[in-house]
Write a protein that holds these residues in place. Structure first.
Motif, short mmCIF file in Angstrom:
data_model
loop_
_atom_site.label_atom_id
_atom_site.label_comp_id
_atom_site.label_asym_id
_atom_site.label_seq_id
_atom_site.Cartn_x
_atom_site.Cartn_y
_atom_site.Cartn_z
N ALA A 135 -12.48 10.05 -0.57
CA ALA A 135 -12.87 9.86 -1.97
C ALA A 135 -14.01 8.85 -2.11
CB ALA A 135 -11.67 9.40 -2.79
N MET A 136 -14.51 8.37 -0.97
CA MET A 136 -15.58 7.37 -0.95
C MET A 136 -15.21 6.13 -1.77
SD MET A 136 -18.70 10.03 -1.23
CE MET A 136 -19.97 9.67 -0.05
N ASP A 137 -14.03 5.60 -1.49
CA ASP A 137 -13.48 4.46 -2.21
C ASP A 137 -13.31 3.27 -1.25
OD1 ASP A 137 -12.01 2.65 -3.73
OD2 ASP A 137 -10.19 3.88 -3.74
N PRO A 138 -14.35 2.45 -1.05
CA PRO A 138 -14.25 1.35 -0.10
C PRO A 138 -13.33 0.22 -0.57
CG PRO A 138 -16.36 1.28 -1.23
CD PRO A 138 -15.67 2.56 -1.65
N ALA A 139 -13.06 0.13 -1.86
CA ALA A 139 -12.21 -0.93 -2.38
C ALA A 139 -10.78 -0.81 -1.83
CB ALA A 139 -12.19 -0.92 -3.90
N THR A 140 -10.33 0.41 -1.61
CA THR A 140 -8.98 0.60 -1.07
C THR A 140 -8.88 0.04 0.34
OG1 THR A 140 -8.56 2.50 -2.47
CG2 THR A 140 -7.23 2.32 -0.49
N ALA A 141 -9.90 0.23 1.15
CA ALA A 141 -9.90 -0.34 2.51
C ALA A 141 -9.83 -1.86 2.44
CB ALA A 141 -11.14 0.10 3.28
N ASP A 142 -10.57 -2.45 1.50
CA ASP A 142 -10.52 -3.91 1.33
C ASP A 142 -9.13 -4.36 0.92
OD1 ASP A 142 -13.23 -3.98 1.94
OD2 ASP A 142 -13.85 -4.09 -0.18
N ASP A 143 -8.50 -3.61 0.02
CA ASP A 143 -7.15 -3.95 -0.43
C ASP A 143 -6.15 -3.86 0.72
OD1 ASP A 143 -8.18 -4.26 -2.98
OD2 ASP A 143 -7.39 -2.33 -3.72
N LEU A 144 -6.25 -2.80 1.51
CA LEU A 144 -5.34 -2.64 2.65
C LEU A 144 -5.54 -3.75 3.67
CD1 LEU A 144 -5.52 1.22 3.17
CD2 LEU A 144 -3.50 -0.10 2.46
N GLU A 145 -6.80 -4.10 3.91
CA GLU A 145 -7.06 -5.19 4.86
C GLU A 145 -6.47 -6.51 4.35
OE1 GLU A 145 -10.82 -7.46 6.90
OE2 GLU A 145 -11.05 -5.34 6.40
N ALA A 146 -6.61 -6.78 3.06
CA ALA A 146 -6.04 -8.01 2.49
C ALA A 146 -4.51 -8.00 2.60
CB ALA A 146 -6.46 -8.16 1.03
N GLU A 147 -3.91 -6.84 2.36
CA GLU A 147 -2.46 -6.71 2.46
C GLU A 147 -1.97 -7.00 3.88
OE1 GLU A 147 0.71 -3.04 2.43
OE2 GLU A 147 -0.98 -2.94 1.03
N TRP A 148 -2.63 -6.40 4.88
CA TRP A 148 -2.20 -6.61 6.27
C TRP A 148 -2.57 -8.00 6.77
CZ3 TRP A 148 1.56 -4.24 8.45
CH2 TRP A 148 1.93 -2.99 7.96
N ARG A 149 -3.66 -8.59 6.27
CA ARG A 149 -3.99 -9.96 6.62
C ARG A 149 -2.89 -10.90 6.14
NH1 ARG A 149 -8.97 -9.96 5.37
NH2 ARG A 149 -8.64 -10.14 3.14
N SER A 150 -2.41 -10.67 4.92
CA SER A 150 -1.33 -11.48 4.37
C SER A 150 -0.04 -11.32 5.18
CB SER A 150 -1.10 -11.08 2.91
OG SER A 150 -0.03 -11.80 2.36
N ARG A 151 0.28 -10.09 5.55
CA ARG A 151 1.49 -9.85 6.35
C ARG A 151 1.38 -10.52 7.71
NH1 ARG A 151 4.68 -4.46 5.49
NH2 ARG A 151 5.94 -5.68 6.90
N LEU A 152 0.21 -10.41 8.32
CA LEU A 152 0.03 -11.04 9.64
C LEU A 152 0.08 -12.57 9.52
CD1 LEU A 152 -2.70 -8.70 11.15
CD2 LEU A 152 -0.36 -9.01 12.00
N ARG A 153 -0.48 -13.13 8.45
CA ARG A 153 -0.40 -14.59 8.25
C ARG A 153 1.04 -15.04 8.13
NH1 ARG A 153 -4.97 -14.84 4.49
NH2 ARG A 153 -3.41 -14.49 2.90
N ARG A 154 1.84 -14.30 7.37
CA ARG A 154 3.27 -14.65 7.23
C ARG A 154 3.98 -14.54 8.56
NH1 ARG A 154 2.69 -11.51 2.64
NH2 ARG A 154 3.91 -9.82 3.51
N LEU A 155 3.68 -13.49 9.32
CA LEU A 155 4.29 -13.32 10.64
C LEU A 155 3.95 -14.50 11.55
CD1 LEU A 155 5.79 -11.55 12.79
CD2 LEU A 155 3.54 -10.59 13.33
N LEU A 156 2.68 -14.87 11.58
CA LEU A 156 2.25 -15.98 12.44
C LEU A 156 2.86 -17.30 12.01
CD1 LEU A 156 -1.53 -15.04 12.85
CD2 LEU A 156 0.34 -14.67 14.48
N ALA A 157 3.06 -17.48 10.71
CA ALA A 157 3.69 -18.71 10.21
C ALA A 157 5.17 -18.76 10.56
CB ALA A 157 3.50 -18.82 8.70
N ASP A 158 5.82 -17.60 10.53
CA ASP A 158 7.27 -17.54 10.77
C ASP A 158 7.64 -17.49 12.26
OD1 ASP A 158 7.58 -17.51 8.04
OD2 ASP A 158 7.99 -15.35 7.92
N ASP A 159 6.76 -16.97 13.09
CA ASP A 159 7.08 -16.75 14.51
C ASP A 159 5.97 -17.33 15.38
OD1 ASP A 159 7.69 -15.86 17.05
OD2 ASP A 159 7.71 -13.73 16.53
N PRO A 160 6.21 -18.52 15.97
CA PRO A 160 5.18 -19.16 16.78
C PRO A 160 4.70 -18.31 17.97
CG PRO A 160 6.99 -20.67 16.37
CD PRO A 160 7.41 -19.33 15.86
#
Length: 144
Positions: free
Chosen positions: A60-85
């Motif tokens: 659909a030529m919608d680059p904003a969705t890719a940005d949103d998904l990247e932000a979502e997974w960045r947040s999940r990975l940050r939480r994982l790294l904070a919770d599990d050394p």
């Protein structure tokens, strides 16, 4: 969370989103799901949903969705790294593995780029001009 772990989470999310639409997706998905340990089944399903969303957004030529998904997974990975050394070491290993061989062997892929320009009829009476660039793999042993 320190800046190094934040950068690692960001790199992980960027890599993940970038590889969602590649031939190696199944391997990437398994590696990232395994990072989340006991949550891996749920994460595996979420990764596949994210990939399907990304594929549809690209069509659909919608680059904003890719940005949103990247932000979502960045947040999940940050939480994982904070919770599990230990997760930081695992994530670095995954990123190193996905980056290519560590034995100093470097392979190159050469592309020949072509641009096509032309008008597009929008159906509303207006016409826009586009430029489409695509690349094709070329044989590096053939000199032009």
């Amino acid at each position: 969370m320190d800046a190094e772990l934040t950068a690692l989470a960001s790199s992980g999310a960027t890599t993940l989103i970038g590889l969602m639409v590649t031939d190696g997706w199944q391997q990437v998905r398994r590696r990232f799901a395994a990072l989340f340990g006991h949550q891996s089944t749920d994460v595996d399903e979420e990764l596949e949903r994210s990939r399907n969303t990304l594929v549809a957004a690209r069509q659909a030529m919608d680059p904003a969705t890719a940005d949103d998904l990247e932000a979502e997974w960045r947040s999940r990975l940050r939480r994982l790294l904070a919770d599990d050394p230990g997760a930081a070491h695992q994530l670095r290993a995954v990123l190193d593995e996905l980056a290519g061989p560590a034995d100093g062997v470097h392979t190159e892929t050469h592309f020949r780029e072509t641009t096509i320009n032309g008008p597009v009829n929008t159906g509303s009476g207006a016409q826009i001009t586009y430029g489409l660039t695509y690349g094709t793999r070329s044989d590096p042993s053939v000199h032009e």
